[in-house]
Design an enzyme around this catalytic site. Structure first.
Site, short mmCIF file in Angstrom:
data_model
loop_
_atom_site.label_atom_id
_atom_site.label_comp_id
_atom_site.label_asym_id
_atom_site.label_seq_id
_atom_site.Cartn_x
_atom_site.Cartn_y
_atom_site.Cartn_z
N HIS A 111 0.86 -1.20 0.00
CA HIS A 111 0.00 0.00 0.00
C HIS A 111 0.89 1.24 0.00
O HIS A 111 1.73 1.39 -0.89
CB HIS A 111 -0.94 -0.09 1.21
N ASP A 141 2.74 5.42 -6.72
CA ASP A 141 4.00 5.32 -5.98
C ASP A 141 5.23 5.19 -6.87
O ASP A 141 6.36 5.24 -6.38
CB ASP A 141 3.94 4.11 -5.04
N HIS A 154 -2.33 -2.39 -9.54
CA HIS A 154 -3.32 -1.75 -8.68
C HIS A 154 -4.58 -2.59 -8.68
O HIS A 154 -4.96 -3.16 -9.70
CB HIS A 154 -3.66 -0.35 -9.22
C1 SDX Z 1 -1.44 2.08 -3.31
O1 SDX Z 1 -6.21 0.68 -3.22
C2 SDX Z 1 -5.71 1.86 -3.46
O2 SDX Z 1 -6.37 2.75 -3.95
C3 SDX Z 1 -4.27 2.04 -3.03
C4 SDX Z 1 -3.59 3.36 -3.43
C5 SDX Z 1 -4.20 4.54 -2.70
O3 SDX Z 1 -4.07 5.67 -3.21
O4 SDX Z 1 -4.71 4.36 -1.58
O5 SDX Z 1 -3.72 3.56 -4.82
C6 SDX Z 1 -2.11 3.38 -3.07
O6 SDX Z 1 -1.40 1.28 -2.42
C7 SDX Z 1 -0.91 1.78 -4.70
C8 SDX Z 1 -0.32 0.34 -4.80
C9 SDX Z 1 1.09 0.37 -4.21
N1 SDX Z 1 1.65 -0.99 -4.14
C10 SDX Z 1 2.63 -1.41 -4.96
O7 SDX Z 1 3.07 -0.75 -5.89
C11 SDX Z 1 3.15 -2.81 -4.62
C12 SDX Z 1 3.27 -3.63 -5.91
N2 SDX Z 1 1.91 -3.92 -6.40
C13 SDX Z 1 1.33 -5.19 -5.99
O8 SDX Z 1 1.67 -5.64 -4.73
C14 SDX Z 1 -0.15 -5.30 -6.40
O9 SDX Z 1 -0.24 -4.83 -7.68
C15 SDX Z 1 -1.21 -4.62 -5.55
C16 SDX Z 1 -1.12 -5.01 -4.11
C17 SDX Z 1 -1.10 -3.13 -5.66
C18 SDX Z 1 -2.57 -5.04 -6.09
O10 SDX Z 1 -2.70 -6.41 -5.83
P1 SDX Z 1 -4.01 -7.20 -6.32
O11 SDX Z 1 -5.06 -6.30 -6.81
O12 SDX Z 1 -4.38 -8.18 -5.25
O13 SDX Z 1 -3.49 -7.94 -7.59
P2 SDX Z 1 -2.86 -9.37 -7.58
O14 SDX Z 1 -1.80 -9.46 -6.52
O15 SDX Z 1 -3.96 -10.37 -7.57
O16 SDX Z 1 -2.10 -9.36 -9.00
C19 SDX Z 1 -2.70 -9.92 -10.14
C20 SDX Z 1 -1.53 -10.59 -10.86
C21 SDX Z 1 -0.82 -11.64 -10.01
O17 SDX Z 1 -0.22 -12.57 -10.93
P3 SDX Z 1 -1.02 -13.97 -11.22
O18 SDX Z 1 -1.31 -14.61 -9.89
O19 SDX Z 1 -2.27 -13.58 -11.97
O20 SDX Z 1 -0.06 -14.77 -12.07
O21 SDX Z 1 -0.53 -9.59 -11.16
C22 SDX Z 1 0.68 -9.91 -10.47
C23 SDX Z 1 0.29 -10.88 -9.36
O22 SDX Z 1 1.41 -11.70 -9.03
N3 SDX Z 1 1.18 -8.66 -9.93
C24 SDX Z 1 2.46 -8.28 -9.99
C25 SDX Z 1 2.49 -7.00 -9.41
N4 SDX Z 1 1.26 -6.65 -9.04
C26 SDX Z 1 0.45 -7.68 -9.36
N5 SDX Z 1 3.55 -8.91 -10.47
C27 SDX Z 1 4.71 -8.23 -10.35
N6 SDX Z 1 4.82 -6.99 -9.81
C28 SDX Z 1 3.74 -6.36 -9.34
N7 SDX Z 1 3.84 -5.14 -8.80
#
Ligand code: SDX
Length: 426
Positions: A264, A362, A305
């Site tokens: 997050h 971010d 996201h």
């Molecule tokens: C913020 O919710 C909000 O509005 C949050 C926010 C706000 O203003 O409040 O926007 C702020 O928190 C932005 C997000 C910051 N976090 C990061 O940048 C961390 C990296 N991102 C991931 O951890 C992830 O993308 C999340 C946590 C942000 C979202 O996770 P989801 O929606 O649960 O998506 P997921 O994990 O189910 O991903 C779907 C697929 C998966 O692969 P498969 O299982 O389908 O094979 O995408 C992959 C994930 O492994 N994936 C990534 C990835 N993000 C998702 N793979 C590599 N790198 C990534 N960053």
């Protein structure tokens, strides 16, 4: 209400569920009646759950749209000020001049913290993570305002909102000063909000700090881009804490704690650590290979996201701000070049494209924060500062309307009932 109905059929049972329409976004199905039929709904991570009704922020993840009280983030970030966005989020309308002057004056009269609050910092090690300090100090604020913690009193809710918006920059700057062993700098109310914060960060008793207007404007825009974002994890945490009738300072402290996670708000700090780990453009391909190898457990921080399956509109504005600030300051930051190369590769790689992974808020923010002089371990503190009006607006919206304590249920897959066995018999 939309007048529409959904029909849920489970075995020989049929349940009619009302469907509601908002002004924007998908219709929602009211599922509470499944309980009377002996069912729970099941949605870990709340992927498809609308937890509340709200009028504050709207996000269209497919189109990359973000509206605060109907105003596009792109317009607010380039035409408004953070204090005006705070007013908008809290009150629902843009202020006229008199309203803005009054709001600004009220905030200015609450920028100092109680003199006793400084002693809370001394309980922490100097190398404590500033988010741990901010979480503790903000929660402690409730110990100083017993006279205005009646959440049923609109005036108490309003003064708590003003106090939090006014004091978060002071508390954040004190987190930094404490970590570097410098004395705390008092707010100087002749300065605007963001300039006041930068001066509290970088002035010392020996040398005052001349605020560079370019940096102040960039700081203000960063605060605007973080101000609110619908029912994200930390805002939902604030709402859940608020649903127990906890005081607003405790609720915001809960939001700060939730924001800290690298999935997050902690991602902005993690992005810079990731860029430092990659080191140079020549290592990007190998890093991307590691990200795509699930067994490696490496994520591309600042990408992906839950809602945006297109560009995060804030990331676009953040990138533009990056370019503006760095060129205005004459800074050539190799980490910006590295970030842009990473983005270019990811946006053309099937792994990221198929998963609709784009840069989020971010990804570029840390580059700007570094250019302003904010240390890496304070990045998420800046996010928390910026998000404060959003957290408060959602807390106020909930408390000012009928609500119930948030108490989800579960799918239980543990042991069925069994009798205790004494130690000698095991
Ligand atoms: C913020 O919710 C909000 O509005 C949050 C926010 C706000 O203003 O409040 O926007 C702020 O928190 C932005 C997000 C910051 N976090 C990061 O940048 C961390 C990296 N991102 C991931 O951890 C992830 O993308 C999340 C946590 C942000 C979202 O996770 P989801 O929606 O649960 O998506 P997921 O994990 O189910 O991903 C779907 C697929 C998966 O692969 P498969 O299982 O389908 O094979 O995408 C992959 C994930 O492994 N994936 C990534 C990835 N993000 C998702 N793979 C590599 N790198 C990534 N960053």
């Amino acid at each position: 209400m939309s007048g529409k109905q959904a029909k849920l059929t489970v075995g020989d049972q049929s349940i009619d569920l009302p469907v509601y329409s908002g002004t924007l976004g998908p219709d929602v199905i009211d599922v509470k009646d499944v309980l009377a039929k002996g069912f729970f709904t099941y949605d870990p991570g709340f992927m498809a759950t609308a937890s509340c009704e709200s009028k504050i922020t709207f996000i269209d993840g497919d189109k990359g749209i973000l509206l605060h009280r109907g105003y596009p983030i792109e317009q607010l970030a380039t035409q408004s000020t953070y204090e005006e966005v705070c007013y908008l989020l809290l009150n629902g309308e843009l202020p006229n001049q008199a309203q803005m002057d009054d709001f600004r004056s009220r905030v200015k009269s609450h920028t100092m913290v109680h003199e006793q609050l400084q002693f809370f910092y001394r309980g922490f090690r100097r190398d404590a993570h500033p988010m741990a300090v901010m979480c503790g100090v903000v929660g402690a604020l409730s110990a100083f305002y017993h006279d205005s913690l009646d959440i049923r009193n609109p005036e108490h809710r309003q003064i708590s909102a003003i106090r939090l918006i006014a004091k978060m920059p002071t508390i954040a700057a004190m987190c930094f000063k404490y970590s570097v062993g410098q004395p705390f700098i008092y707010p100087k109310n002749e300065l605007d909000y963001s300039s006041n914060f930068l001066r509290m960060m970088f002035a010392t008793p020996c040398d005052d700090y001349e605020v560079n207007p370019i940096l102040a404007r960039a700081m203000d825009r960063i605060f605007i881009l973080h101000a609110d974002h619908e029912q994200n994890a930390s805002t939902s945490t604030v709402r859940m804490a608020g649903s127990t009738d906890a005081n607003p300072f405790a609720c915001i402290a809960a939001g700060i704690a939730a924001l800290w996670g690298p999935s997050h708000g902690g991602a902005n700090e993690a992005v810079l650590r990731m860029l430092s780990e990659i080191g140079s453009v020549k290592n990007v391909d190998d890093f991307v290979r590691r990200v795509k190898d699930k067994s490696d457990g490496t994520k591309l921080m600042g990408f992906g996201h839950r809602v945006y399956k297109n560009f995060d509109p804030r990331a676009k504005v953040m990138k533009q701000t990056c370019d503006e600030v760095l060129s205005a300051l004459g800074i050539q930051d190799p980490q910006l070049e590295l970030a842009m190369k990473l983005e270019e590769i990811a946006l053309n790689d099937e792994y990221f494209v198929s998963r609709k992974l784009y840069p989020n808020v971010d990804f570029y923010s840390g580059i700007i924060l570094k250019a302003i002089g904010i240390p890496l371990n304070l990045f998420t503190v800046i996010f928390a500062l910026g998000r404060t009006p959003g957290w408060i607006a959602h807390w106020q919206e909930m408390i000012a309307n009928p609500y119930k304590i948030a108490r989800p249920r579960q799918l239980y897959t543990g042991a069925v009932q069994r009798d205790y066995v004494g130690l000698q018999q095991r």
